[in-house]
Design a protein around this motif. Structure first.
Motif, mmCIF file in Angstrom:
data_model
loop_
_atom_site.group_PDB
_atom_site.id
_atom_site.type_symbol
_atom_site.label_atom_id
_atom_site.label_comp_id
_atom_site.label_asym_id
_atom_site.label_seq_id
_atom_site.Cartn_x
_atom_site.Cartn_y
_atom_site.Cartn_z
ATOM 1 N N SER A 22 0.824 -1.206 0.000
ATOM 2 C CA SER A 22 0.000 0.000 0.000
ATOM 3 C C SER A 22 0.858 1.255 0.000
ATOM 4 O O SER A 22 0.588 2.220 -0.731
ATOM 5 C CB SER A 22 -0.927 -0.011 1.218
ATOM 6 N N LEU A 23 1.919 1.265 0.802
ATOM 7 C CA LEU A 23 2.796 2.435 0.883
ATOM 8 C C LEU A 23 3.508 2.681 -0.450
ATOM 9 O O LEU A 23 3.635 3.824 -0.896
ATOM 10 C CB LEU A 23 3.823 2.251 2.008
ATOM 11 N N VAL A 24 3.932 1.629 -1.098
ATOM 12 C CA VAL A 24 4.595 1.769 -2.407
ATOM 13 C C VAL A 24 3.619 2.326 -3.431
ATOM 14 O O VAL A 24 3.948 3.252 -4.187
ATOM 15 C CB VAL A 24 5.162 0.414 -2.872
ATOM 16 N N LEU A 25 2.410 1.781 -3.468
ATOM 17 C CA LEU A 25 1.411 2.224 -4.450
ATOM 18 C C LEU A 25 0.996 3.672 -4.218
ATOM 19 O O LEU A 25 0.596 4.362 -5.164
ATOM 20 C CB LEU A 25 0.175 1.315 -4.400
ATOM 21 N N ASN A 26 1.094 4.137 -2.996
ATOM 22 C CA ASN A 26 0.709 5.520 -2.684
ATOM 23 C C ASN A 26 1.893 6.476 -2.692
ATOM 24 O O ASN A 26 1.773 7.615 -2.232
ATOM 25 C CB ASN A 26 -0.005 5.570 -1.328
ATOM 26 N N GLY A 27 3.042 6.010 -3.211
ATOM 27 C CA GLY A 27 4.200 6.882 -3.358
ATOM 28 C C GLY A 27 4.859 7.252 -2.052
ATOM 29 O O GLY A 27 5.524 8.298 -1.955
ATOM 30 N N LYS A 28 4.720 6.405 -1.029
ATOM 31 C CA LYS A 28 5.264 6.732 0.290
ATOM 32 C C LYS A 28 6.382 5.786 0.708
ATOM 33 O O LYS A 28 6.689 5.623 1.894
ATOM 34 C CB LYS A 28 4.138 6.705 1.328
ATOM 35 N N ALA A 29 7.015 5.148 -0.283
ATOM 36 C CA ALA A 29 8.057 4.166 0.017
ATOM 37 C C ALA A 29 9.259 4.809 0.708
ATOM 38 O O ALA A 29 9.741 4.313 1.733
ATOM 39 C CB ALA A 29 8.495 3.456 -1.261
ATOM 40 N N LYS A 30 9.738 5.914 0.164
ATOM 41 C CA LYS A 30 10.957 6.540 0.703
ATOM 42 C C LYS A 30 10.765 7.025 2.127
ATOM 43 O O LYS A 30 11.630 6.805 2.993
ATOM 44 C CB LYS A 30 11.411 7.684 -0.204
ATOM 45 N N GLU A 31 9.623 7.694 2.378
ATOM 46 C CA GLU A 31 9.432 8.257 3.713
ATOM 47 C C GLU A 31 9.250 7.179 4.775
ATOM 48 O O GLU A 31 9.394 7.440 5.971
ATOM 49 C CB GLU A 31 8.260 9.235 3.730
ATOM 50 N N HIS A 32 8.941 5.930 4.329
ATOM 51 C CA HIS A 32 8.824 4.819 5.276
ATOM 52 C C HIS A 32 10.000 3.846 5.138
ATOM 53 O O HIS A 32 9.927 2.689 5.565
ATOM 54 C CB HIS A 32 7.487 4.091 5.077
ATOM 55 N N ARG A 33 11.082 4.347 4.512
ATOM 56 C CA ARG A 33 12.349 3.614 4.418
ATOM 57 C C ARG A 33 12.211 2.255 3.754
ATOM 58 O O ARG A 33 12.866 1.272 4.155
ATOM 59 C CB ARG A 33 12.977 3.477 5.810
ATOM 60 N N ILE A 34 11.357 2.187 2.749
ATOM 61 C CA ILE A 34 11.266 0.983 1.923
ATOM 62 C C ILE A 34 12.306 1.110 0.818
ATOM 63 O O ILE A 34 12.362 2.136 0.133
ATOM 64 C CB ILE A 34 9.858 0.819 1.338
ATOM 65 N N SER A 35 13.130 0.107 0.624
ATOM 66 C CA SER A 35 14.239 0.198 -0.322
ATOM 67 C C SER A 35 13.738 0.398 -1.751
ATOM 68 O O SER A 35 12.637 -0.044 -2.111
ATOM 69 C CB SER A 35 15.096 -1.063 -0.260
ATOM 70 N N ASP A 36 14.579 1.033 -2.555
ATOM 71 C CA ASP A 36 14.221 1.245 -3.966
ATOM 72 C C ASP A 36 14.039 -0.089 -4.686
ATOM 73 O O ASP A 36 13.170 -0.228 -5.544
ATOM 74 C CB ASP A 36 15.325 2.058 -4.659
ATOM 75 N N ALA A 37 14.853 -1.073 -4.317
ATOM 76 C CA ALA A 37 14.768 -2.384 -4.976
ATOM 77 C C ALA A 37 13.419 -3.038 -4.707
ATOM 78 O O ALA A 37 12.779 -3.586 -5.626
ATOM 79 C CB ALA A 37 15.911 -3.283 -4.492
ATOM 80 N N LEU A 38 12.973 -2.974 -3.454
ATOM 81 C CA LEU A 38 11.685 -3.586 -3.104
ATOM 82 C C LEU A 38 10.540 -2.811 -3.755
ATOM 83 O O LEU A 38 9.590 -3.414 -4.289
ATOM 84 C CB LEU A 38 11.504 -3.618 -1.587
ATOM 85 N N ALA A 39 10.627 -1.477 -3.736
ATOM 86 C CA ALA A 39 9.571 -0.661 -4.359
ATOM 87 C C ALA A 39 9.464 -0.980 -5.844
ATOM 88 O O ALA A 39 8.363 -1.116 -6.399
ATOM 89 C CB ALA A 39 9.862 0.818 -4.145
ATOM 90 N N THR A 40 10.621 -1.124 -6.494
ATOM 91 C CA THR A 40 10.627 -1.449 -7.931
ATOM 92 C C THR A 40 10.014 -2.819 -8.174
ATOM 93 O O THR A 40 9.260 -3.018 -9.126
ATOM 94 C CB THR A 40 12.071 -1.416 -8.467
ATOM 95 N N ARG A 41 10.331 -3.796 -7.290
ATOM 96 C CA ARG A 41 9.777 -5.148 -7.440
ATOM 97 C C ARG A 41 8.257 -5.140 -7.291
ATOM 98 O O ARG A 41 7.541 -5.812 -8.049
ATOM 99 C CB ARG A 41 10.411 -6.069 -6.374
ATOM 100 N N VAL A 42 7.748 -4.353 -6.347
ATOM 101 C CA VAL A 42 6.303 -4.249 -6.148
ATOM 102 C C VAL A 42 5.639 -3.633 -7.374
ATOM 103 O O VAL A 42 4.646 -4.153 -7.902
ATOM 104 C CB VAL A 42 5.981 -3.414 -4.889
#
Length: 341
Positions: A22-42
């Motif tokens: 949900s955080l990745v889809l809503n563009g909030k990956a960085k502010e919640h320290r989700i790695s770029d690699a994981l965000a890209t995979r999602v």
């Protein structure tokens, strides 16, 4: 039938939490320290499976649909069509969609449309209101739904509105004709007593009185509104009954179109026999022979101001509600061949 992919299915396949997806889809990956690699995979997997969020479920969670209701008099009218297109452009740039409706200046239809949009839980309204919808607008405001009126306002309802200075625009148009030595200048309007029409008539009257000239006002019956043939005939009859009329200011662009046809049927020449000015411009007026002088409304500024005021009211981060914004925009007289002798 293929089973719809849910956010739960995505999370299970990628072996991550639903919250992470949900955080990745809503563009909030960085502010919640989700790695770029994981965000890209999602995001890659979401694209592969063609996942589309359930907007209804999302709106129930957030309390927002990101949809704005736009009620105008007639979406086919060049003025309202232009404003609507510009509003949509500005709204989309801010993440909102527009639902268009035409009231046809009919009170009952406007009430039904407002009720229909309420059932869809839209976030806010931009309305060019017909008379008689005061209670409906007041109910929207009581429920905390941002509502902005435009083109005209309801004097008894304290709401945001953006209008143009119709009084000044009509005054300048009449003075332009009078300064050329034309004395018998008529004002052709409708039977409407809405604020914008009253302002235009008031500007014409002020100019005529300032120049010591009599008023000649012709009102086209509301029953003829949208009825081309009856309107053309009524304007033609007015011209025949007033052979000394040297110029006409038409109170809106629809009346101008009908008036041009009436003048053509009577084989009167513009501007030699009768000078013409339209309140509201129209792209076709530039192509007319001669081109038609018009009081031009600032449609770009109007649309941008409407969106800004509405989104200001929709801003949930504010600690206090914004002050009422009642804005009057200036007009410009575009002088063309139809009014110059």
């Amino acid at each position: 039938m293929k089973k719809r992919t849910l956010i739960h299915d995505i999370a299970k396949h990628l072996e991550v939490s639903i919250a992470t997806v949900s955080l990745v889809l809503n563009g909030k990956a960085k502010e919640h320290r989700i790695s770029d690699a994981l965000a890209t995979r999602v995001l890659k997997y979401v694209e592969e499976v063609g996942y589309k969020p359930n907007q209804l479920a999302k709106s129930l969670r957030t309390g927002k649909t990101h949809v704005i209701g736009l009620l105008v008099e007639d979406i086919a009218n060049p003025f309202f069509a232009t404003v609507a297109g510009l509003i949509e452009r500005h709204a989309l740039a801010r993440g909102y969609h527009i639902l268009y409706c035409s009231t046809e200046n009919d009170t009952a239809k406007a009430k039904d449309l407002i009720a229909m949009l309420q059932d869809r839980h839209i976030d806010g309204y931009i309305i060019a209101p017909p008379a008689g919808v005061e209670k409906e607008i007041e109910a929207l405001l009581r429920n905390g739904i941002p509502t902005v009126l435009f083109d005209r306002y309801l004097p008894s309802v304290p709401t945001d509105y953006i209008v143009v200075d119709g009084e000044a625009g009509a005054y300048e148009a009449a003075c332009h004709l009078l300064d050329q030595g034309l004395k018998h200048v008529a004002f052709l309007t409708t039977e409407s007593d809405q604020t914008q029409m009253a302002a235009r008539l008031g500007g014409y009257a002020r100019a005529m009185q300032a120049h010591g000239q009599p008023l000649t006002v012709q009102r086209i019956p509301l029953a003829f509104e949208g009825d081309k043939e009856h309107s053309v005939v009524a304007i033609g009859q007015f011209l025949e009954d007033n052979p000394t009329c040297e110029a006409i200011i038409f109170a809106n662009n629809s009346l101008t179109v009908y008036g041009l046809e009436a003048i053509a049927r009577l084989k009167r020449r513009i501007p030699q026999d009768v000078a013409v000015i339209s309140f509201d411009d129209n792209d076709l007026f530039r192509l007319h022979s001669p081109p038609i002088t018009a009081v031009a409304q600032p449609v770009e500024a109007l649309a941008e101001t409407l969106i800004n005021v509405l989104l200001d009211g929709l801003d949930t981060t504010r600690l206090t509600p914004p002050d009422r914004q009642q804005i009057v925009l200036p007009l410009s007289l575009v002088v063309r061949g139809s009014s110059v002798r």
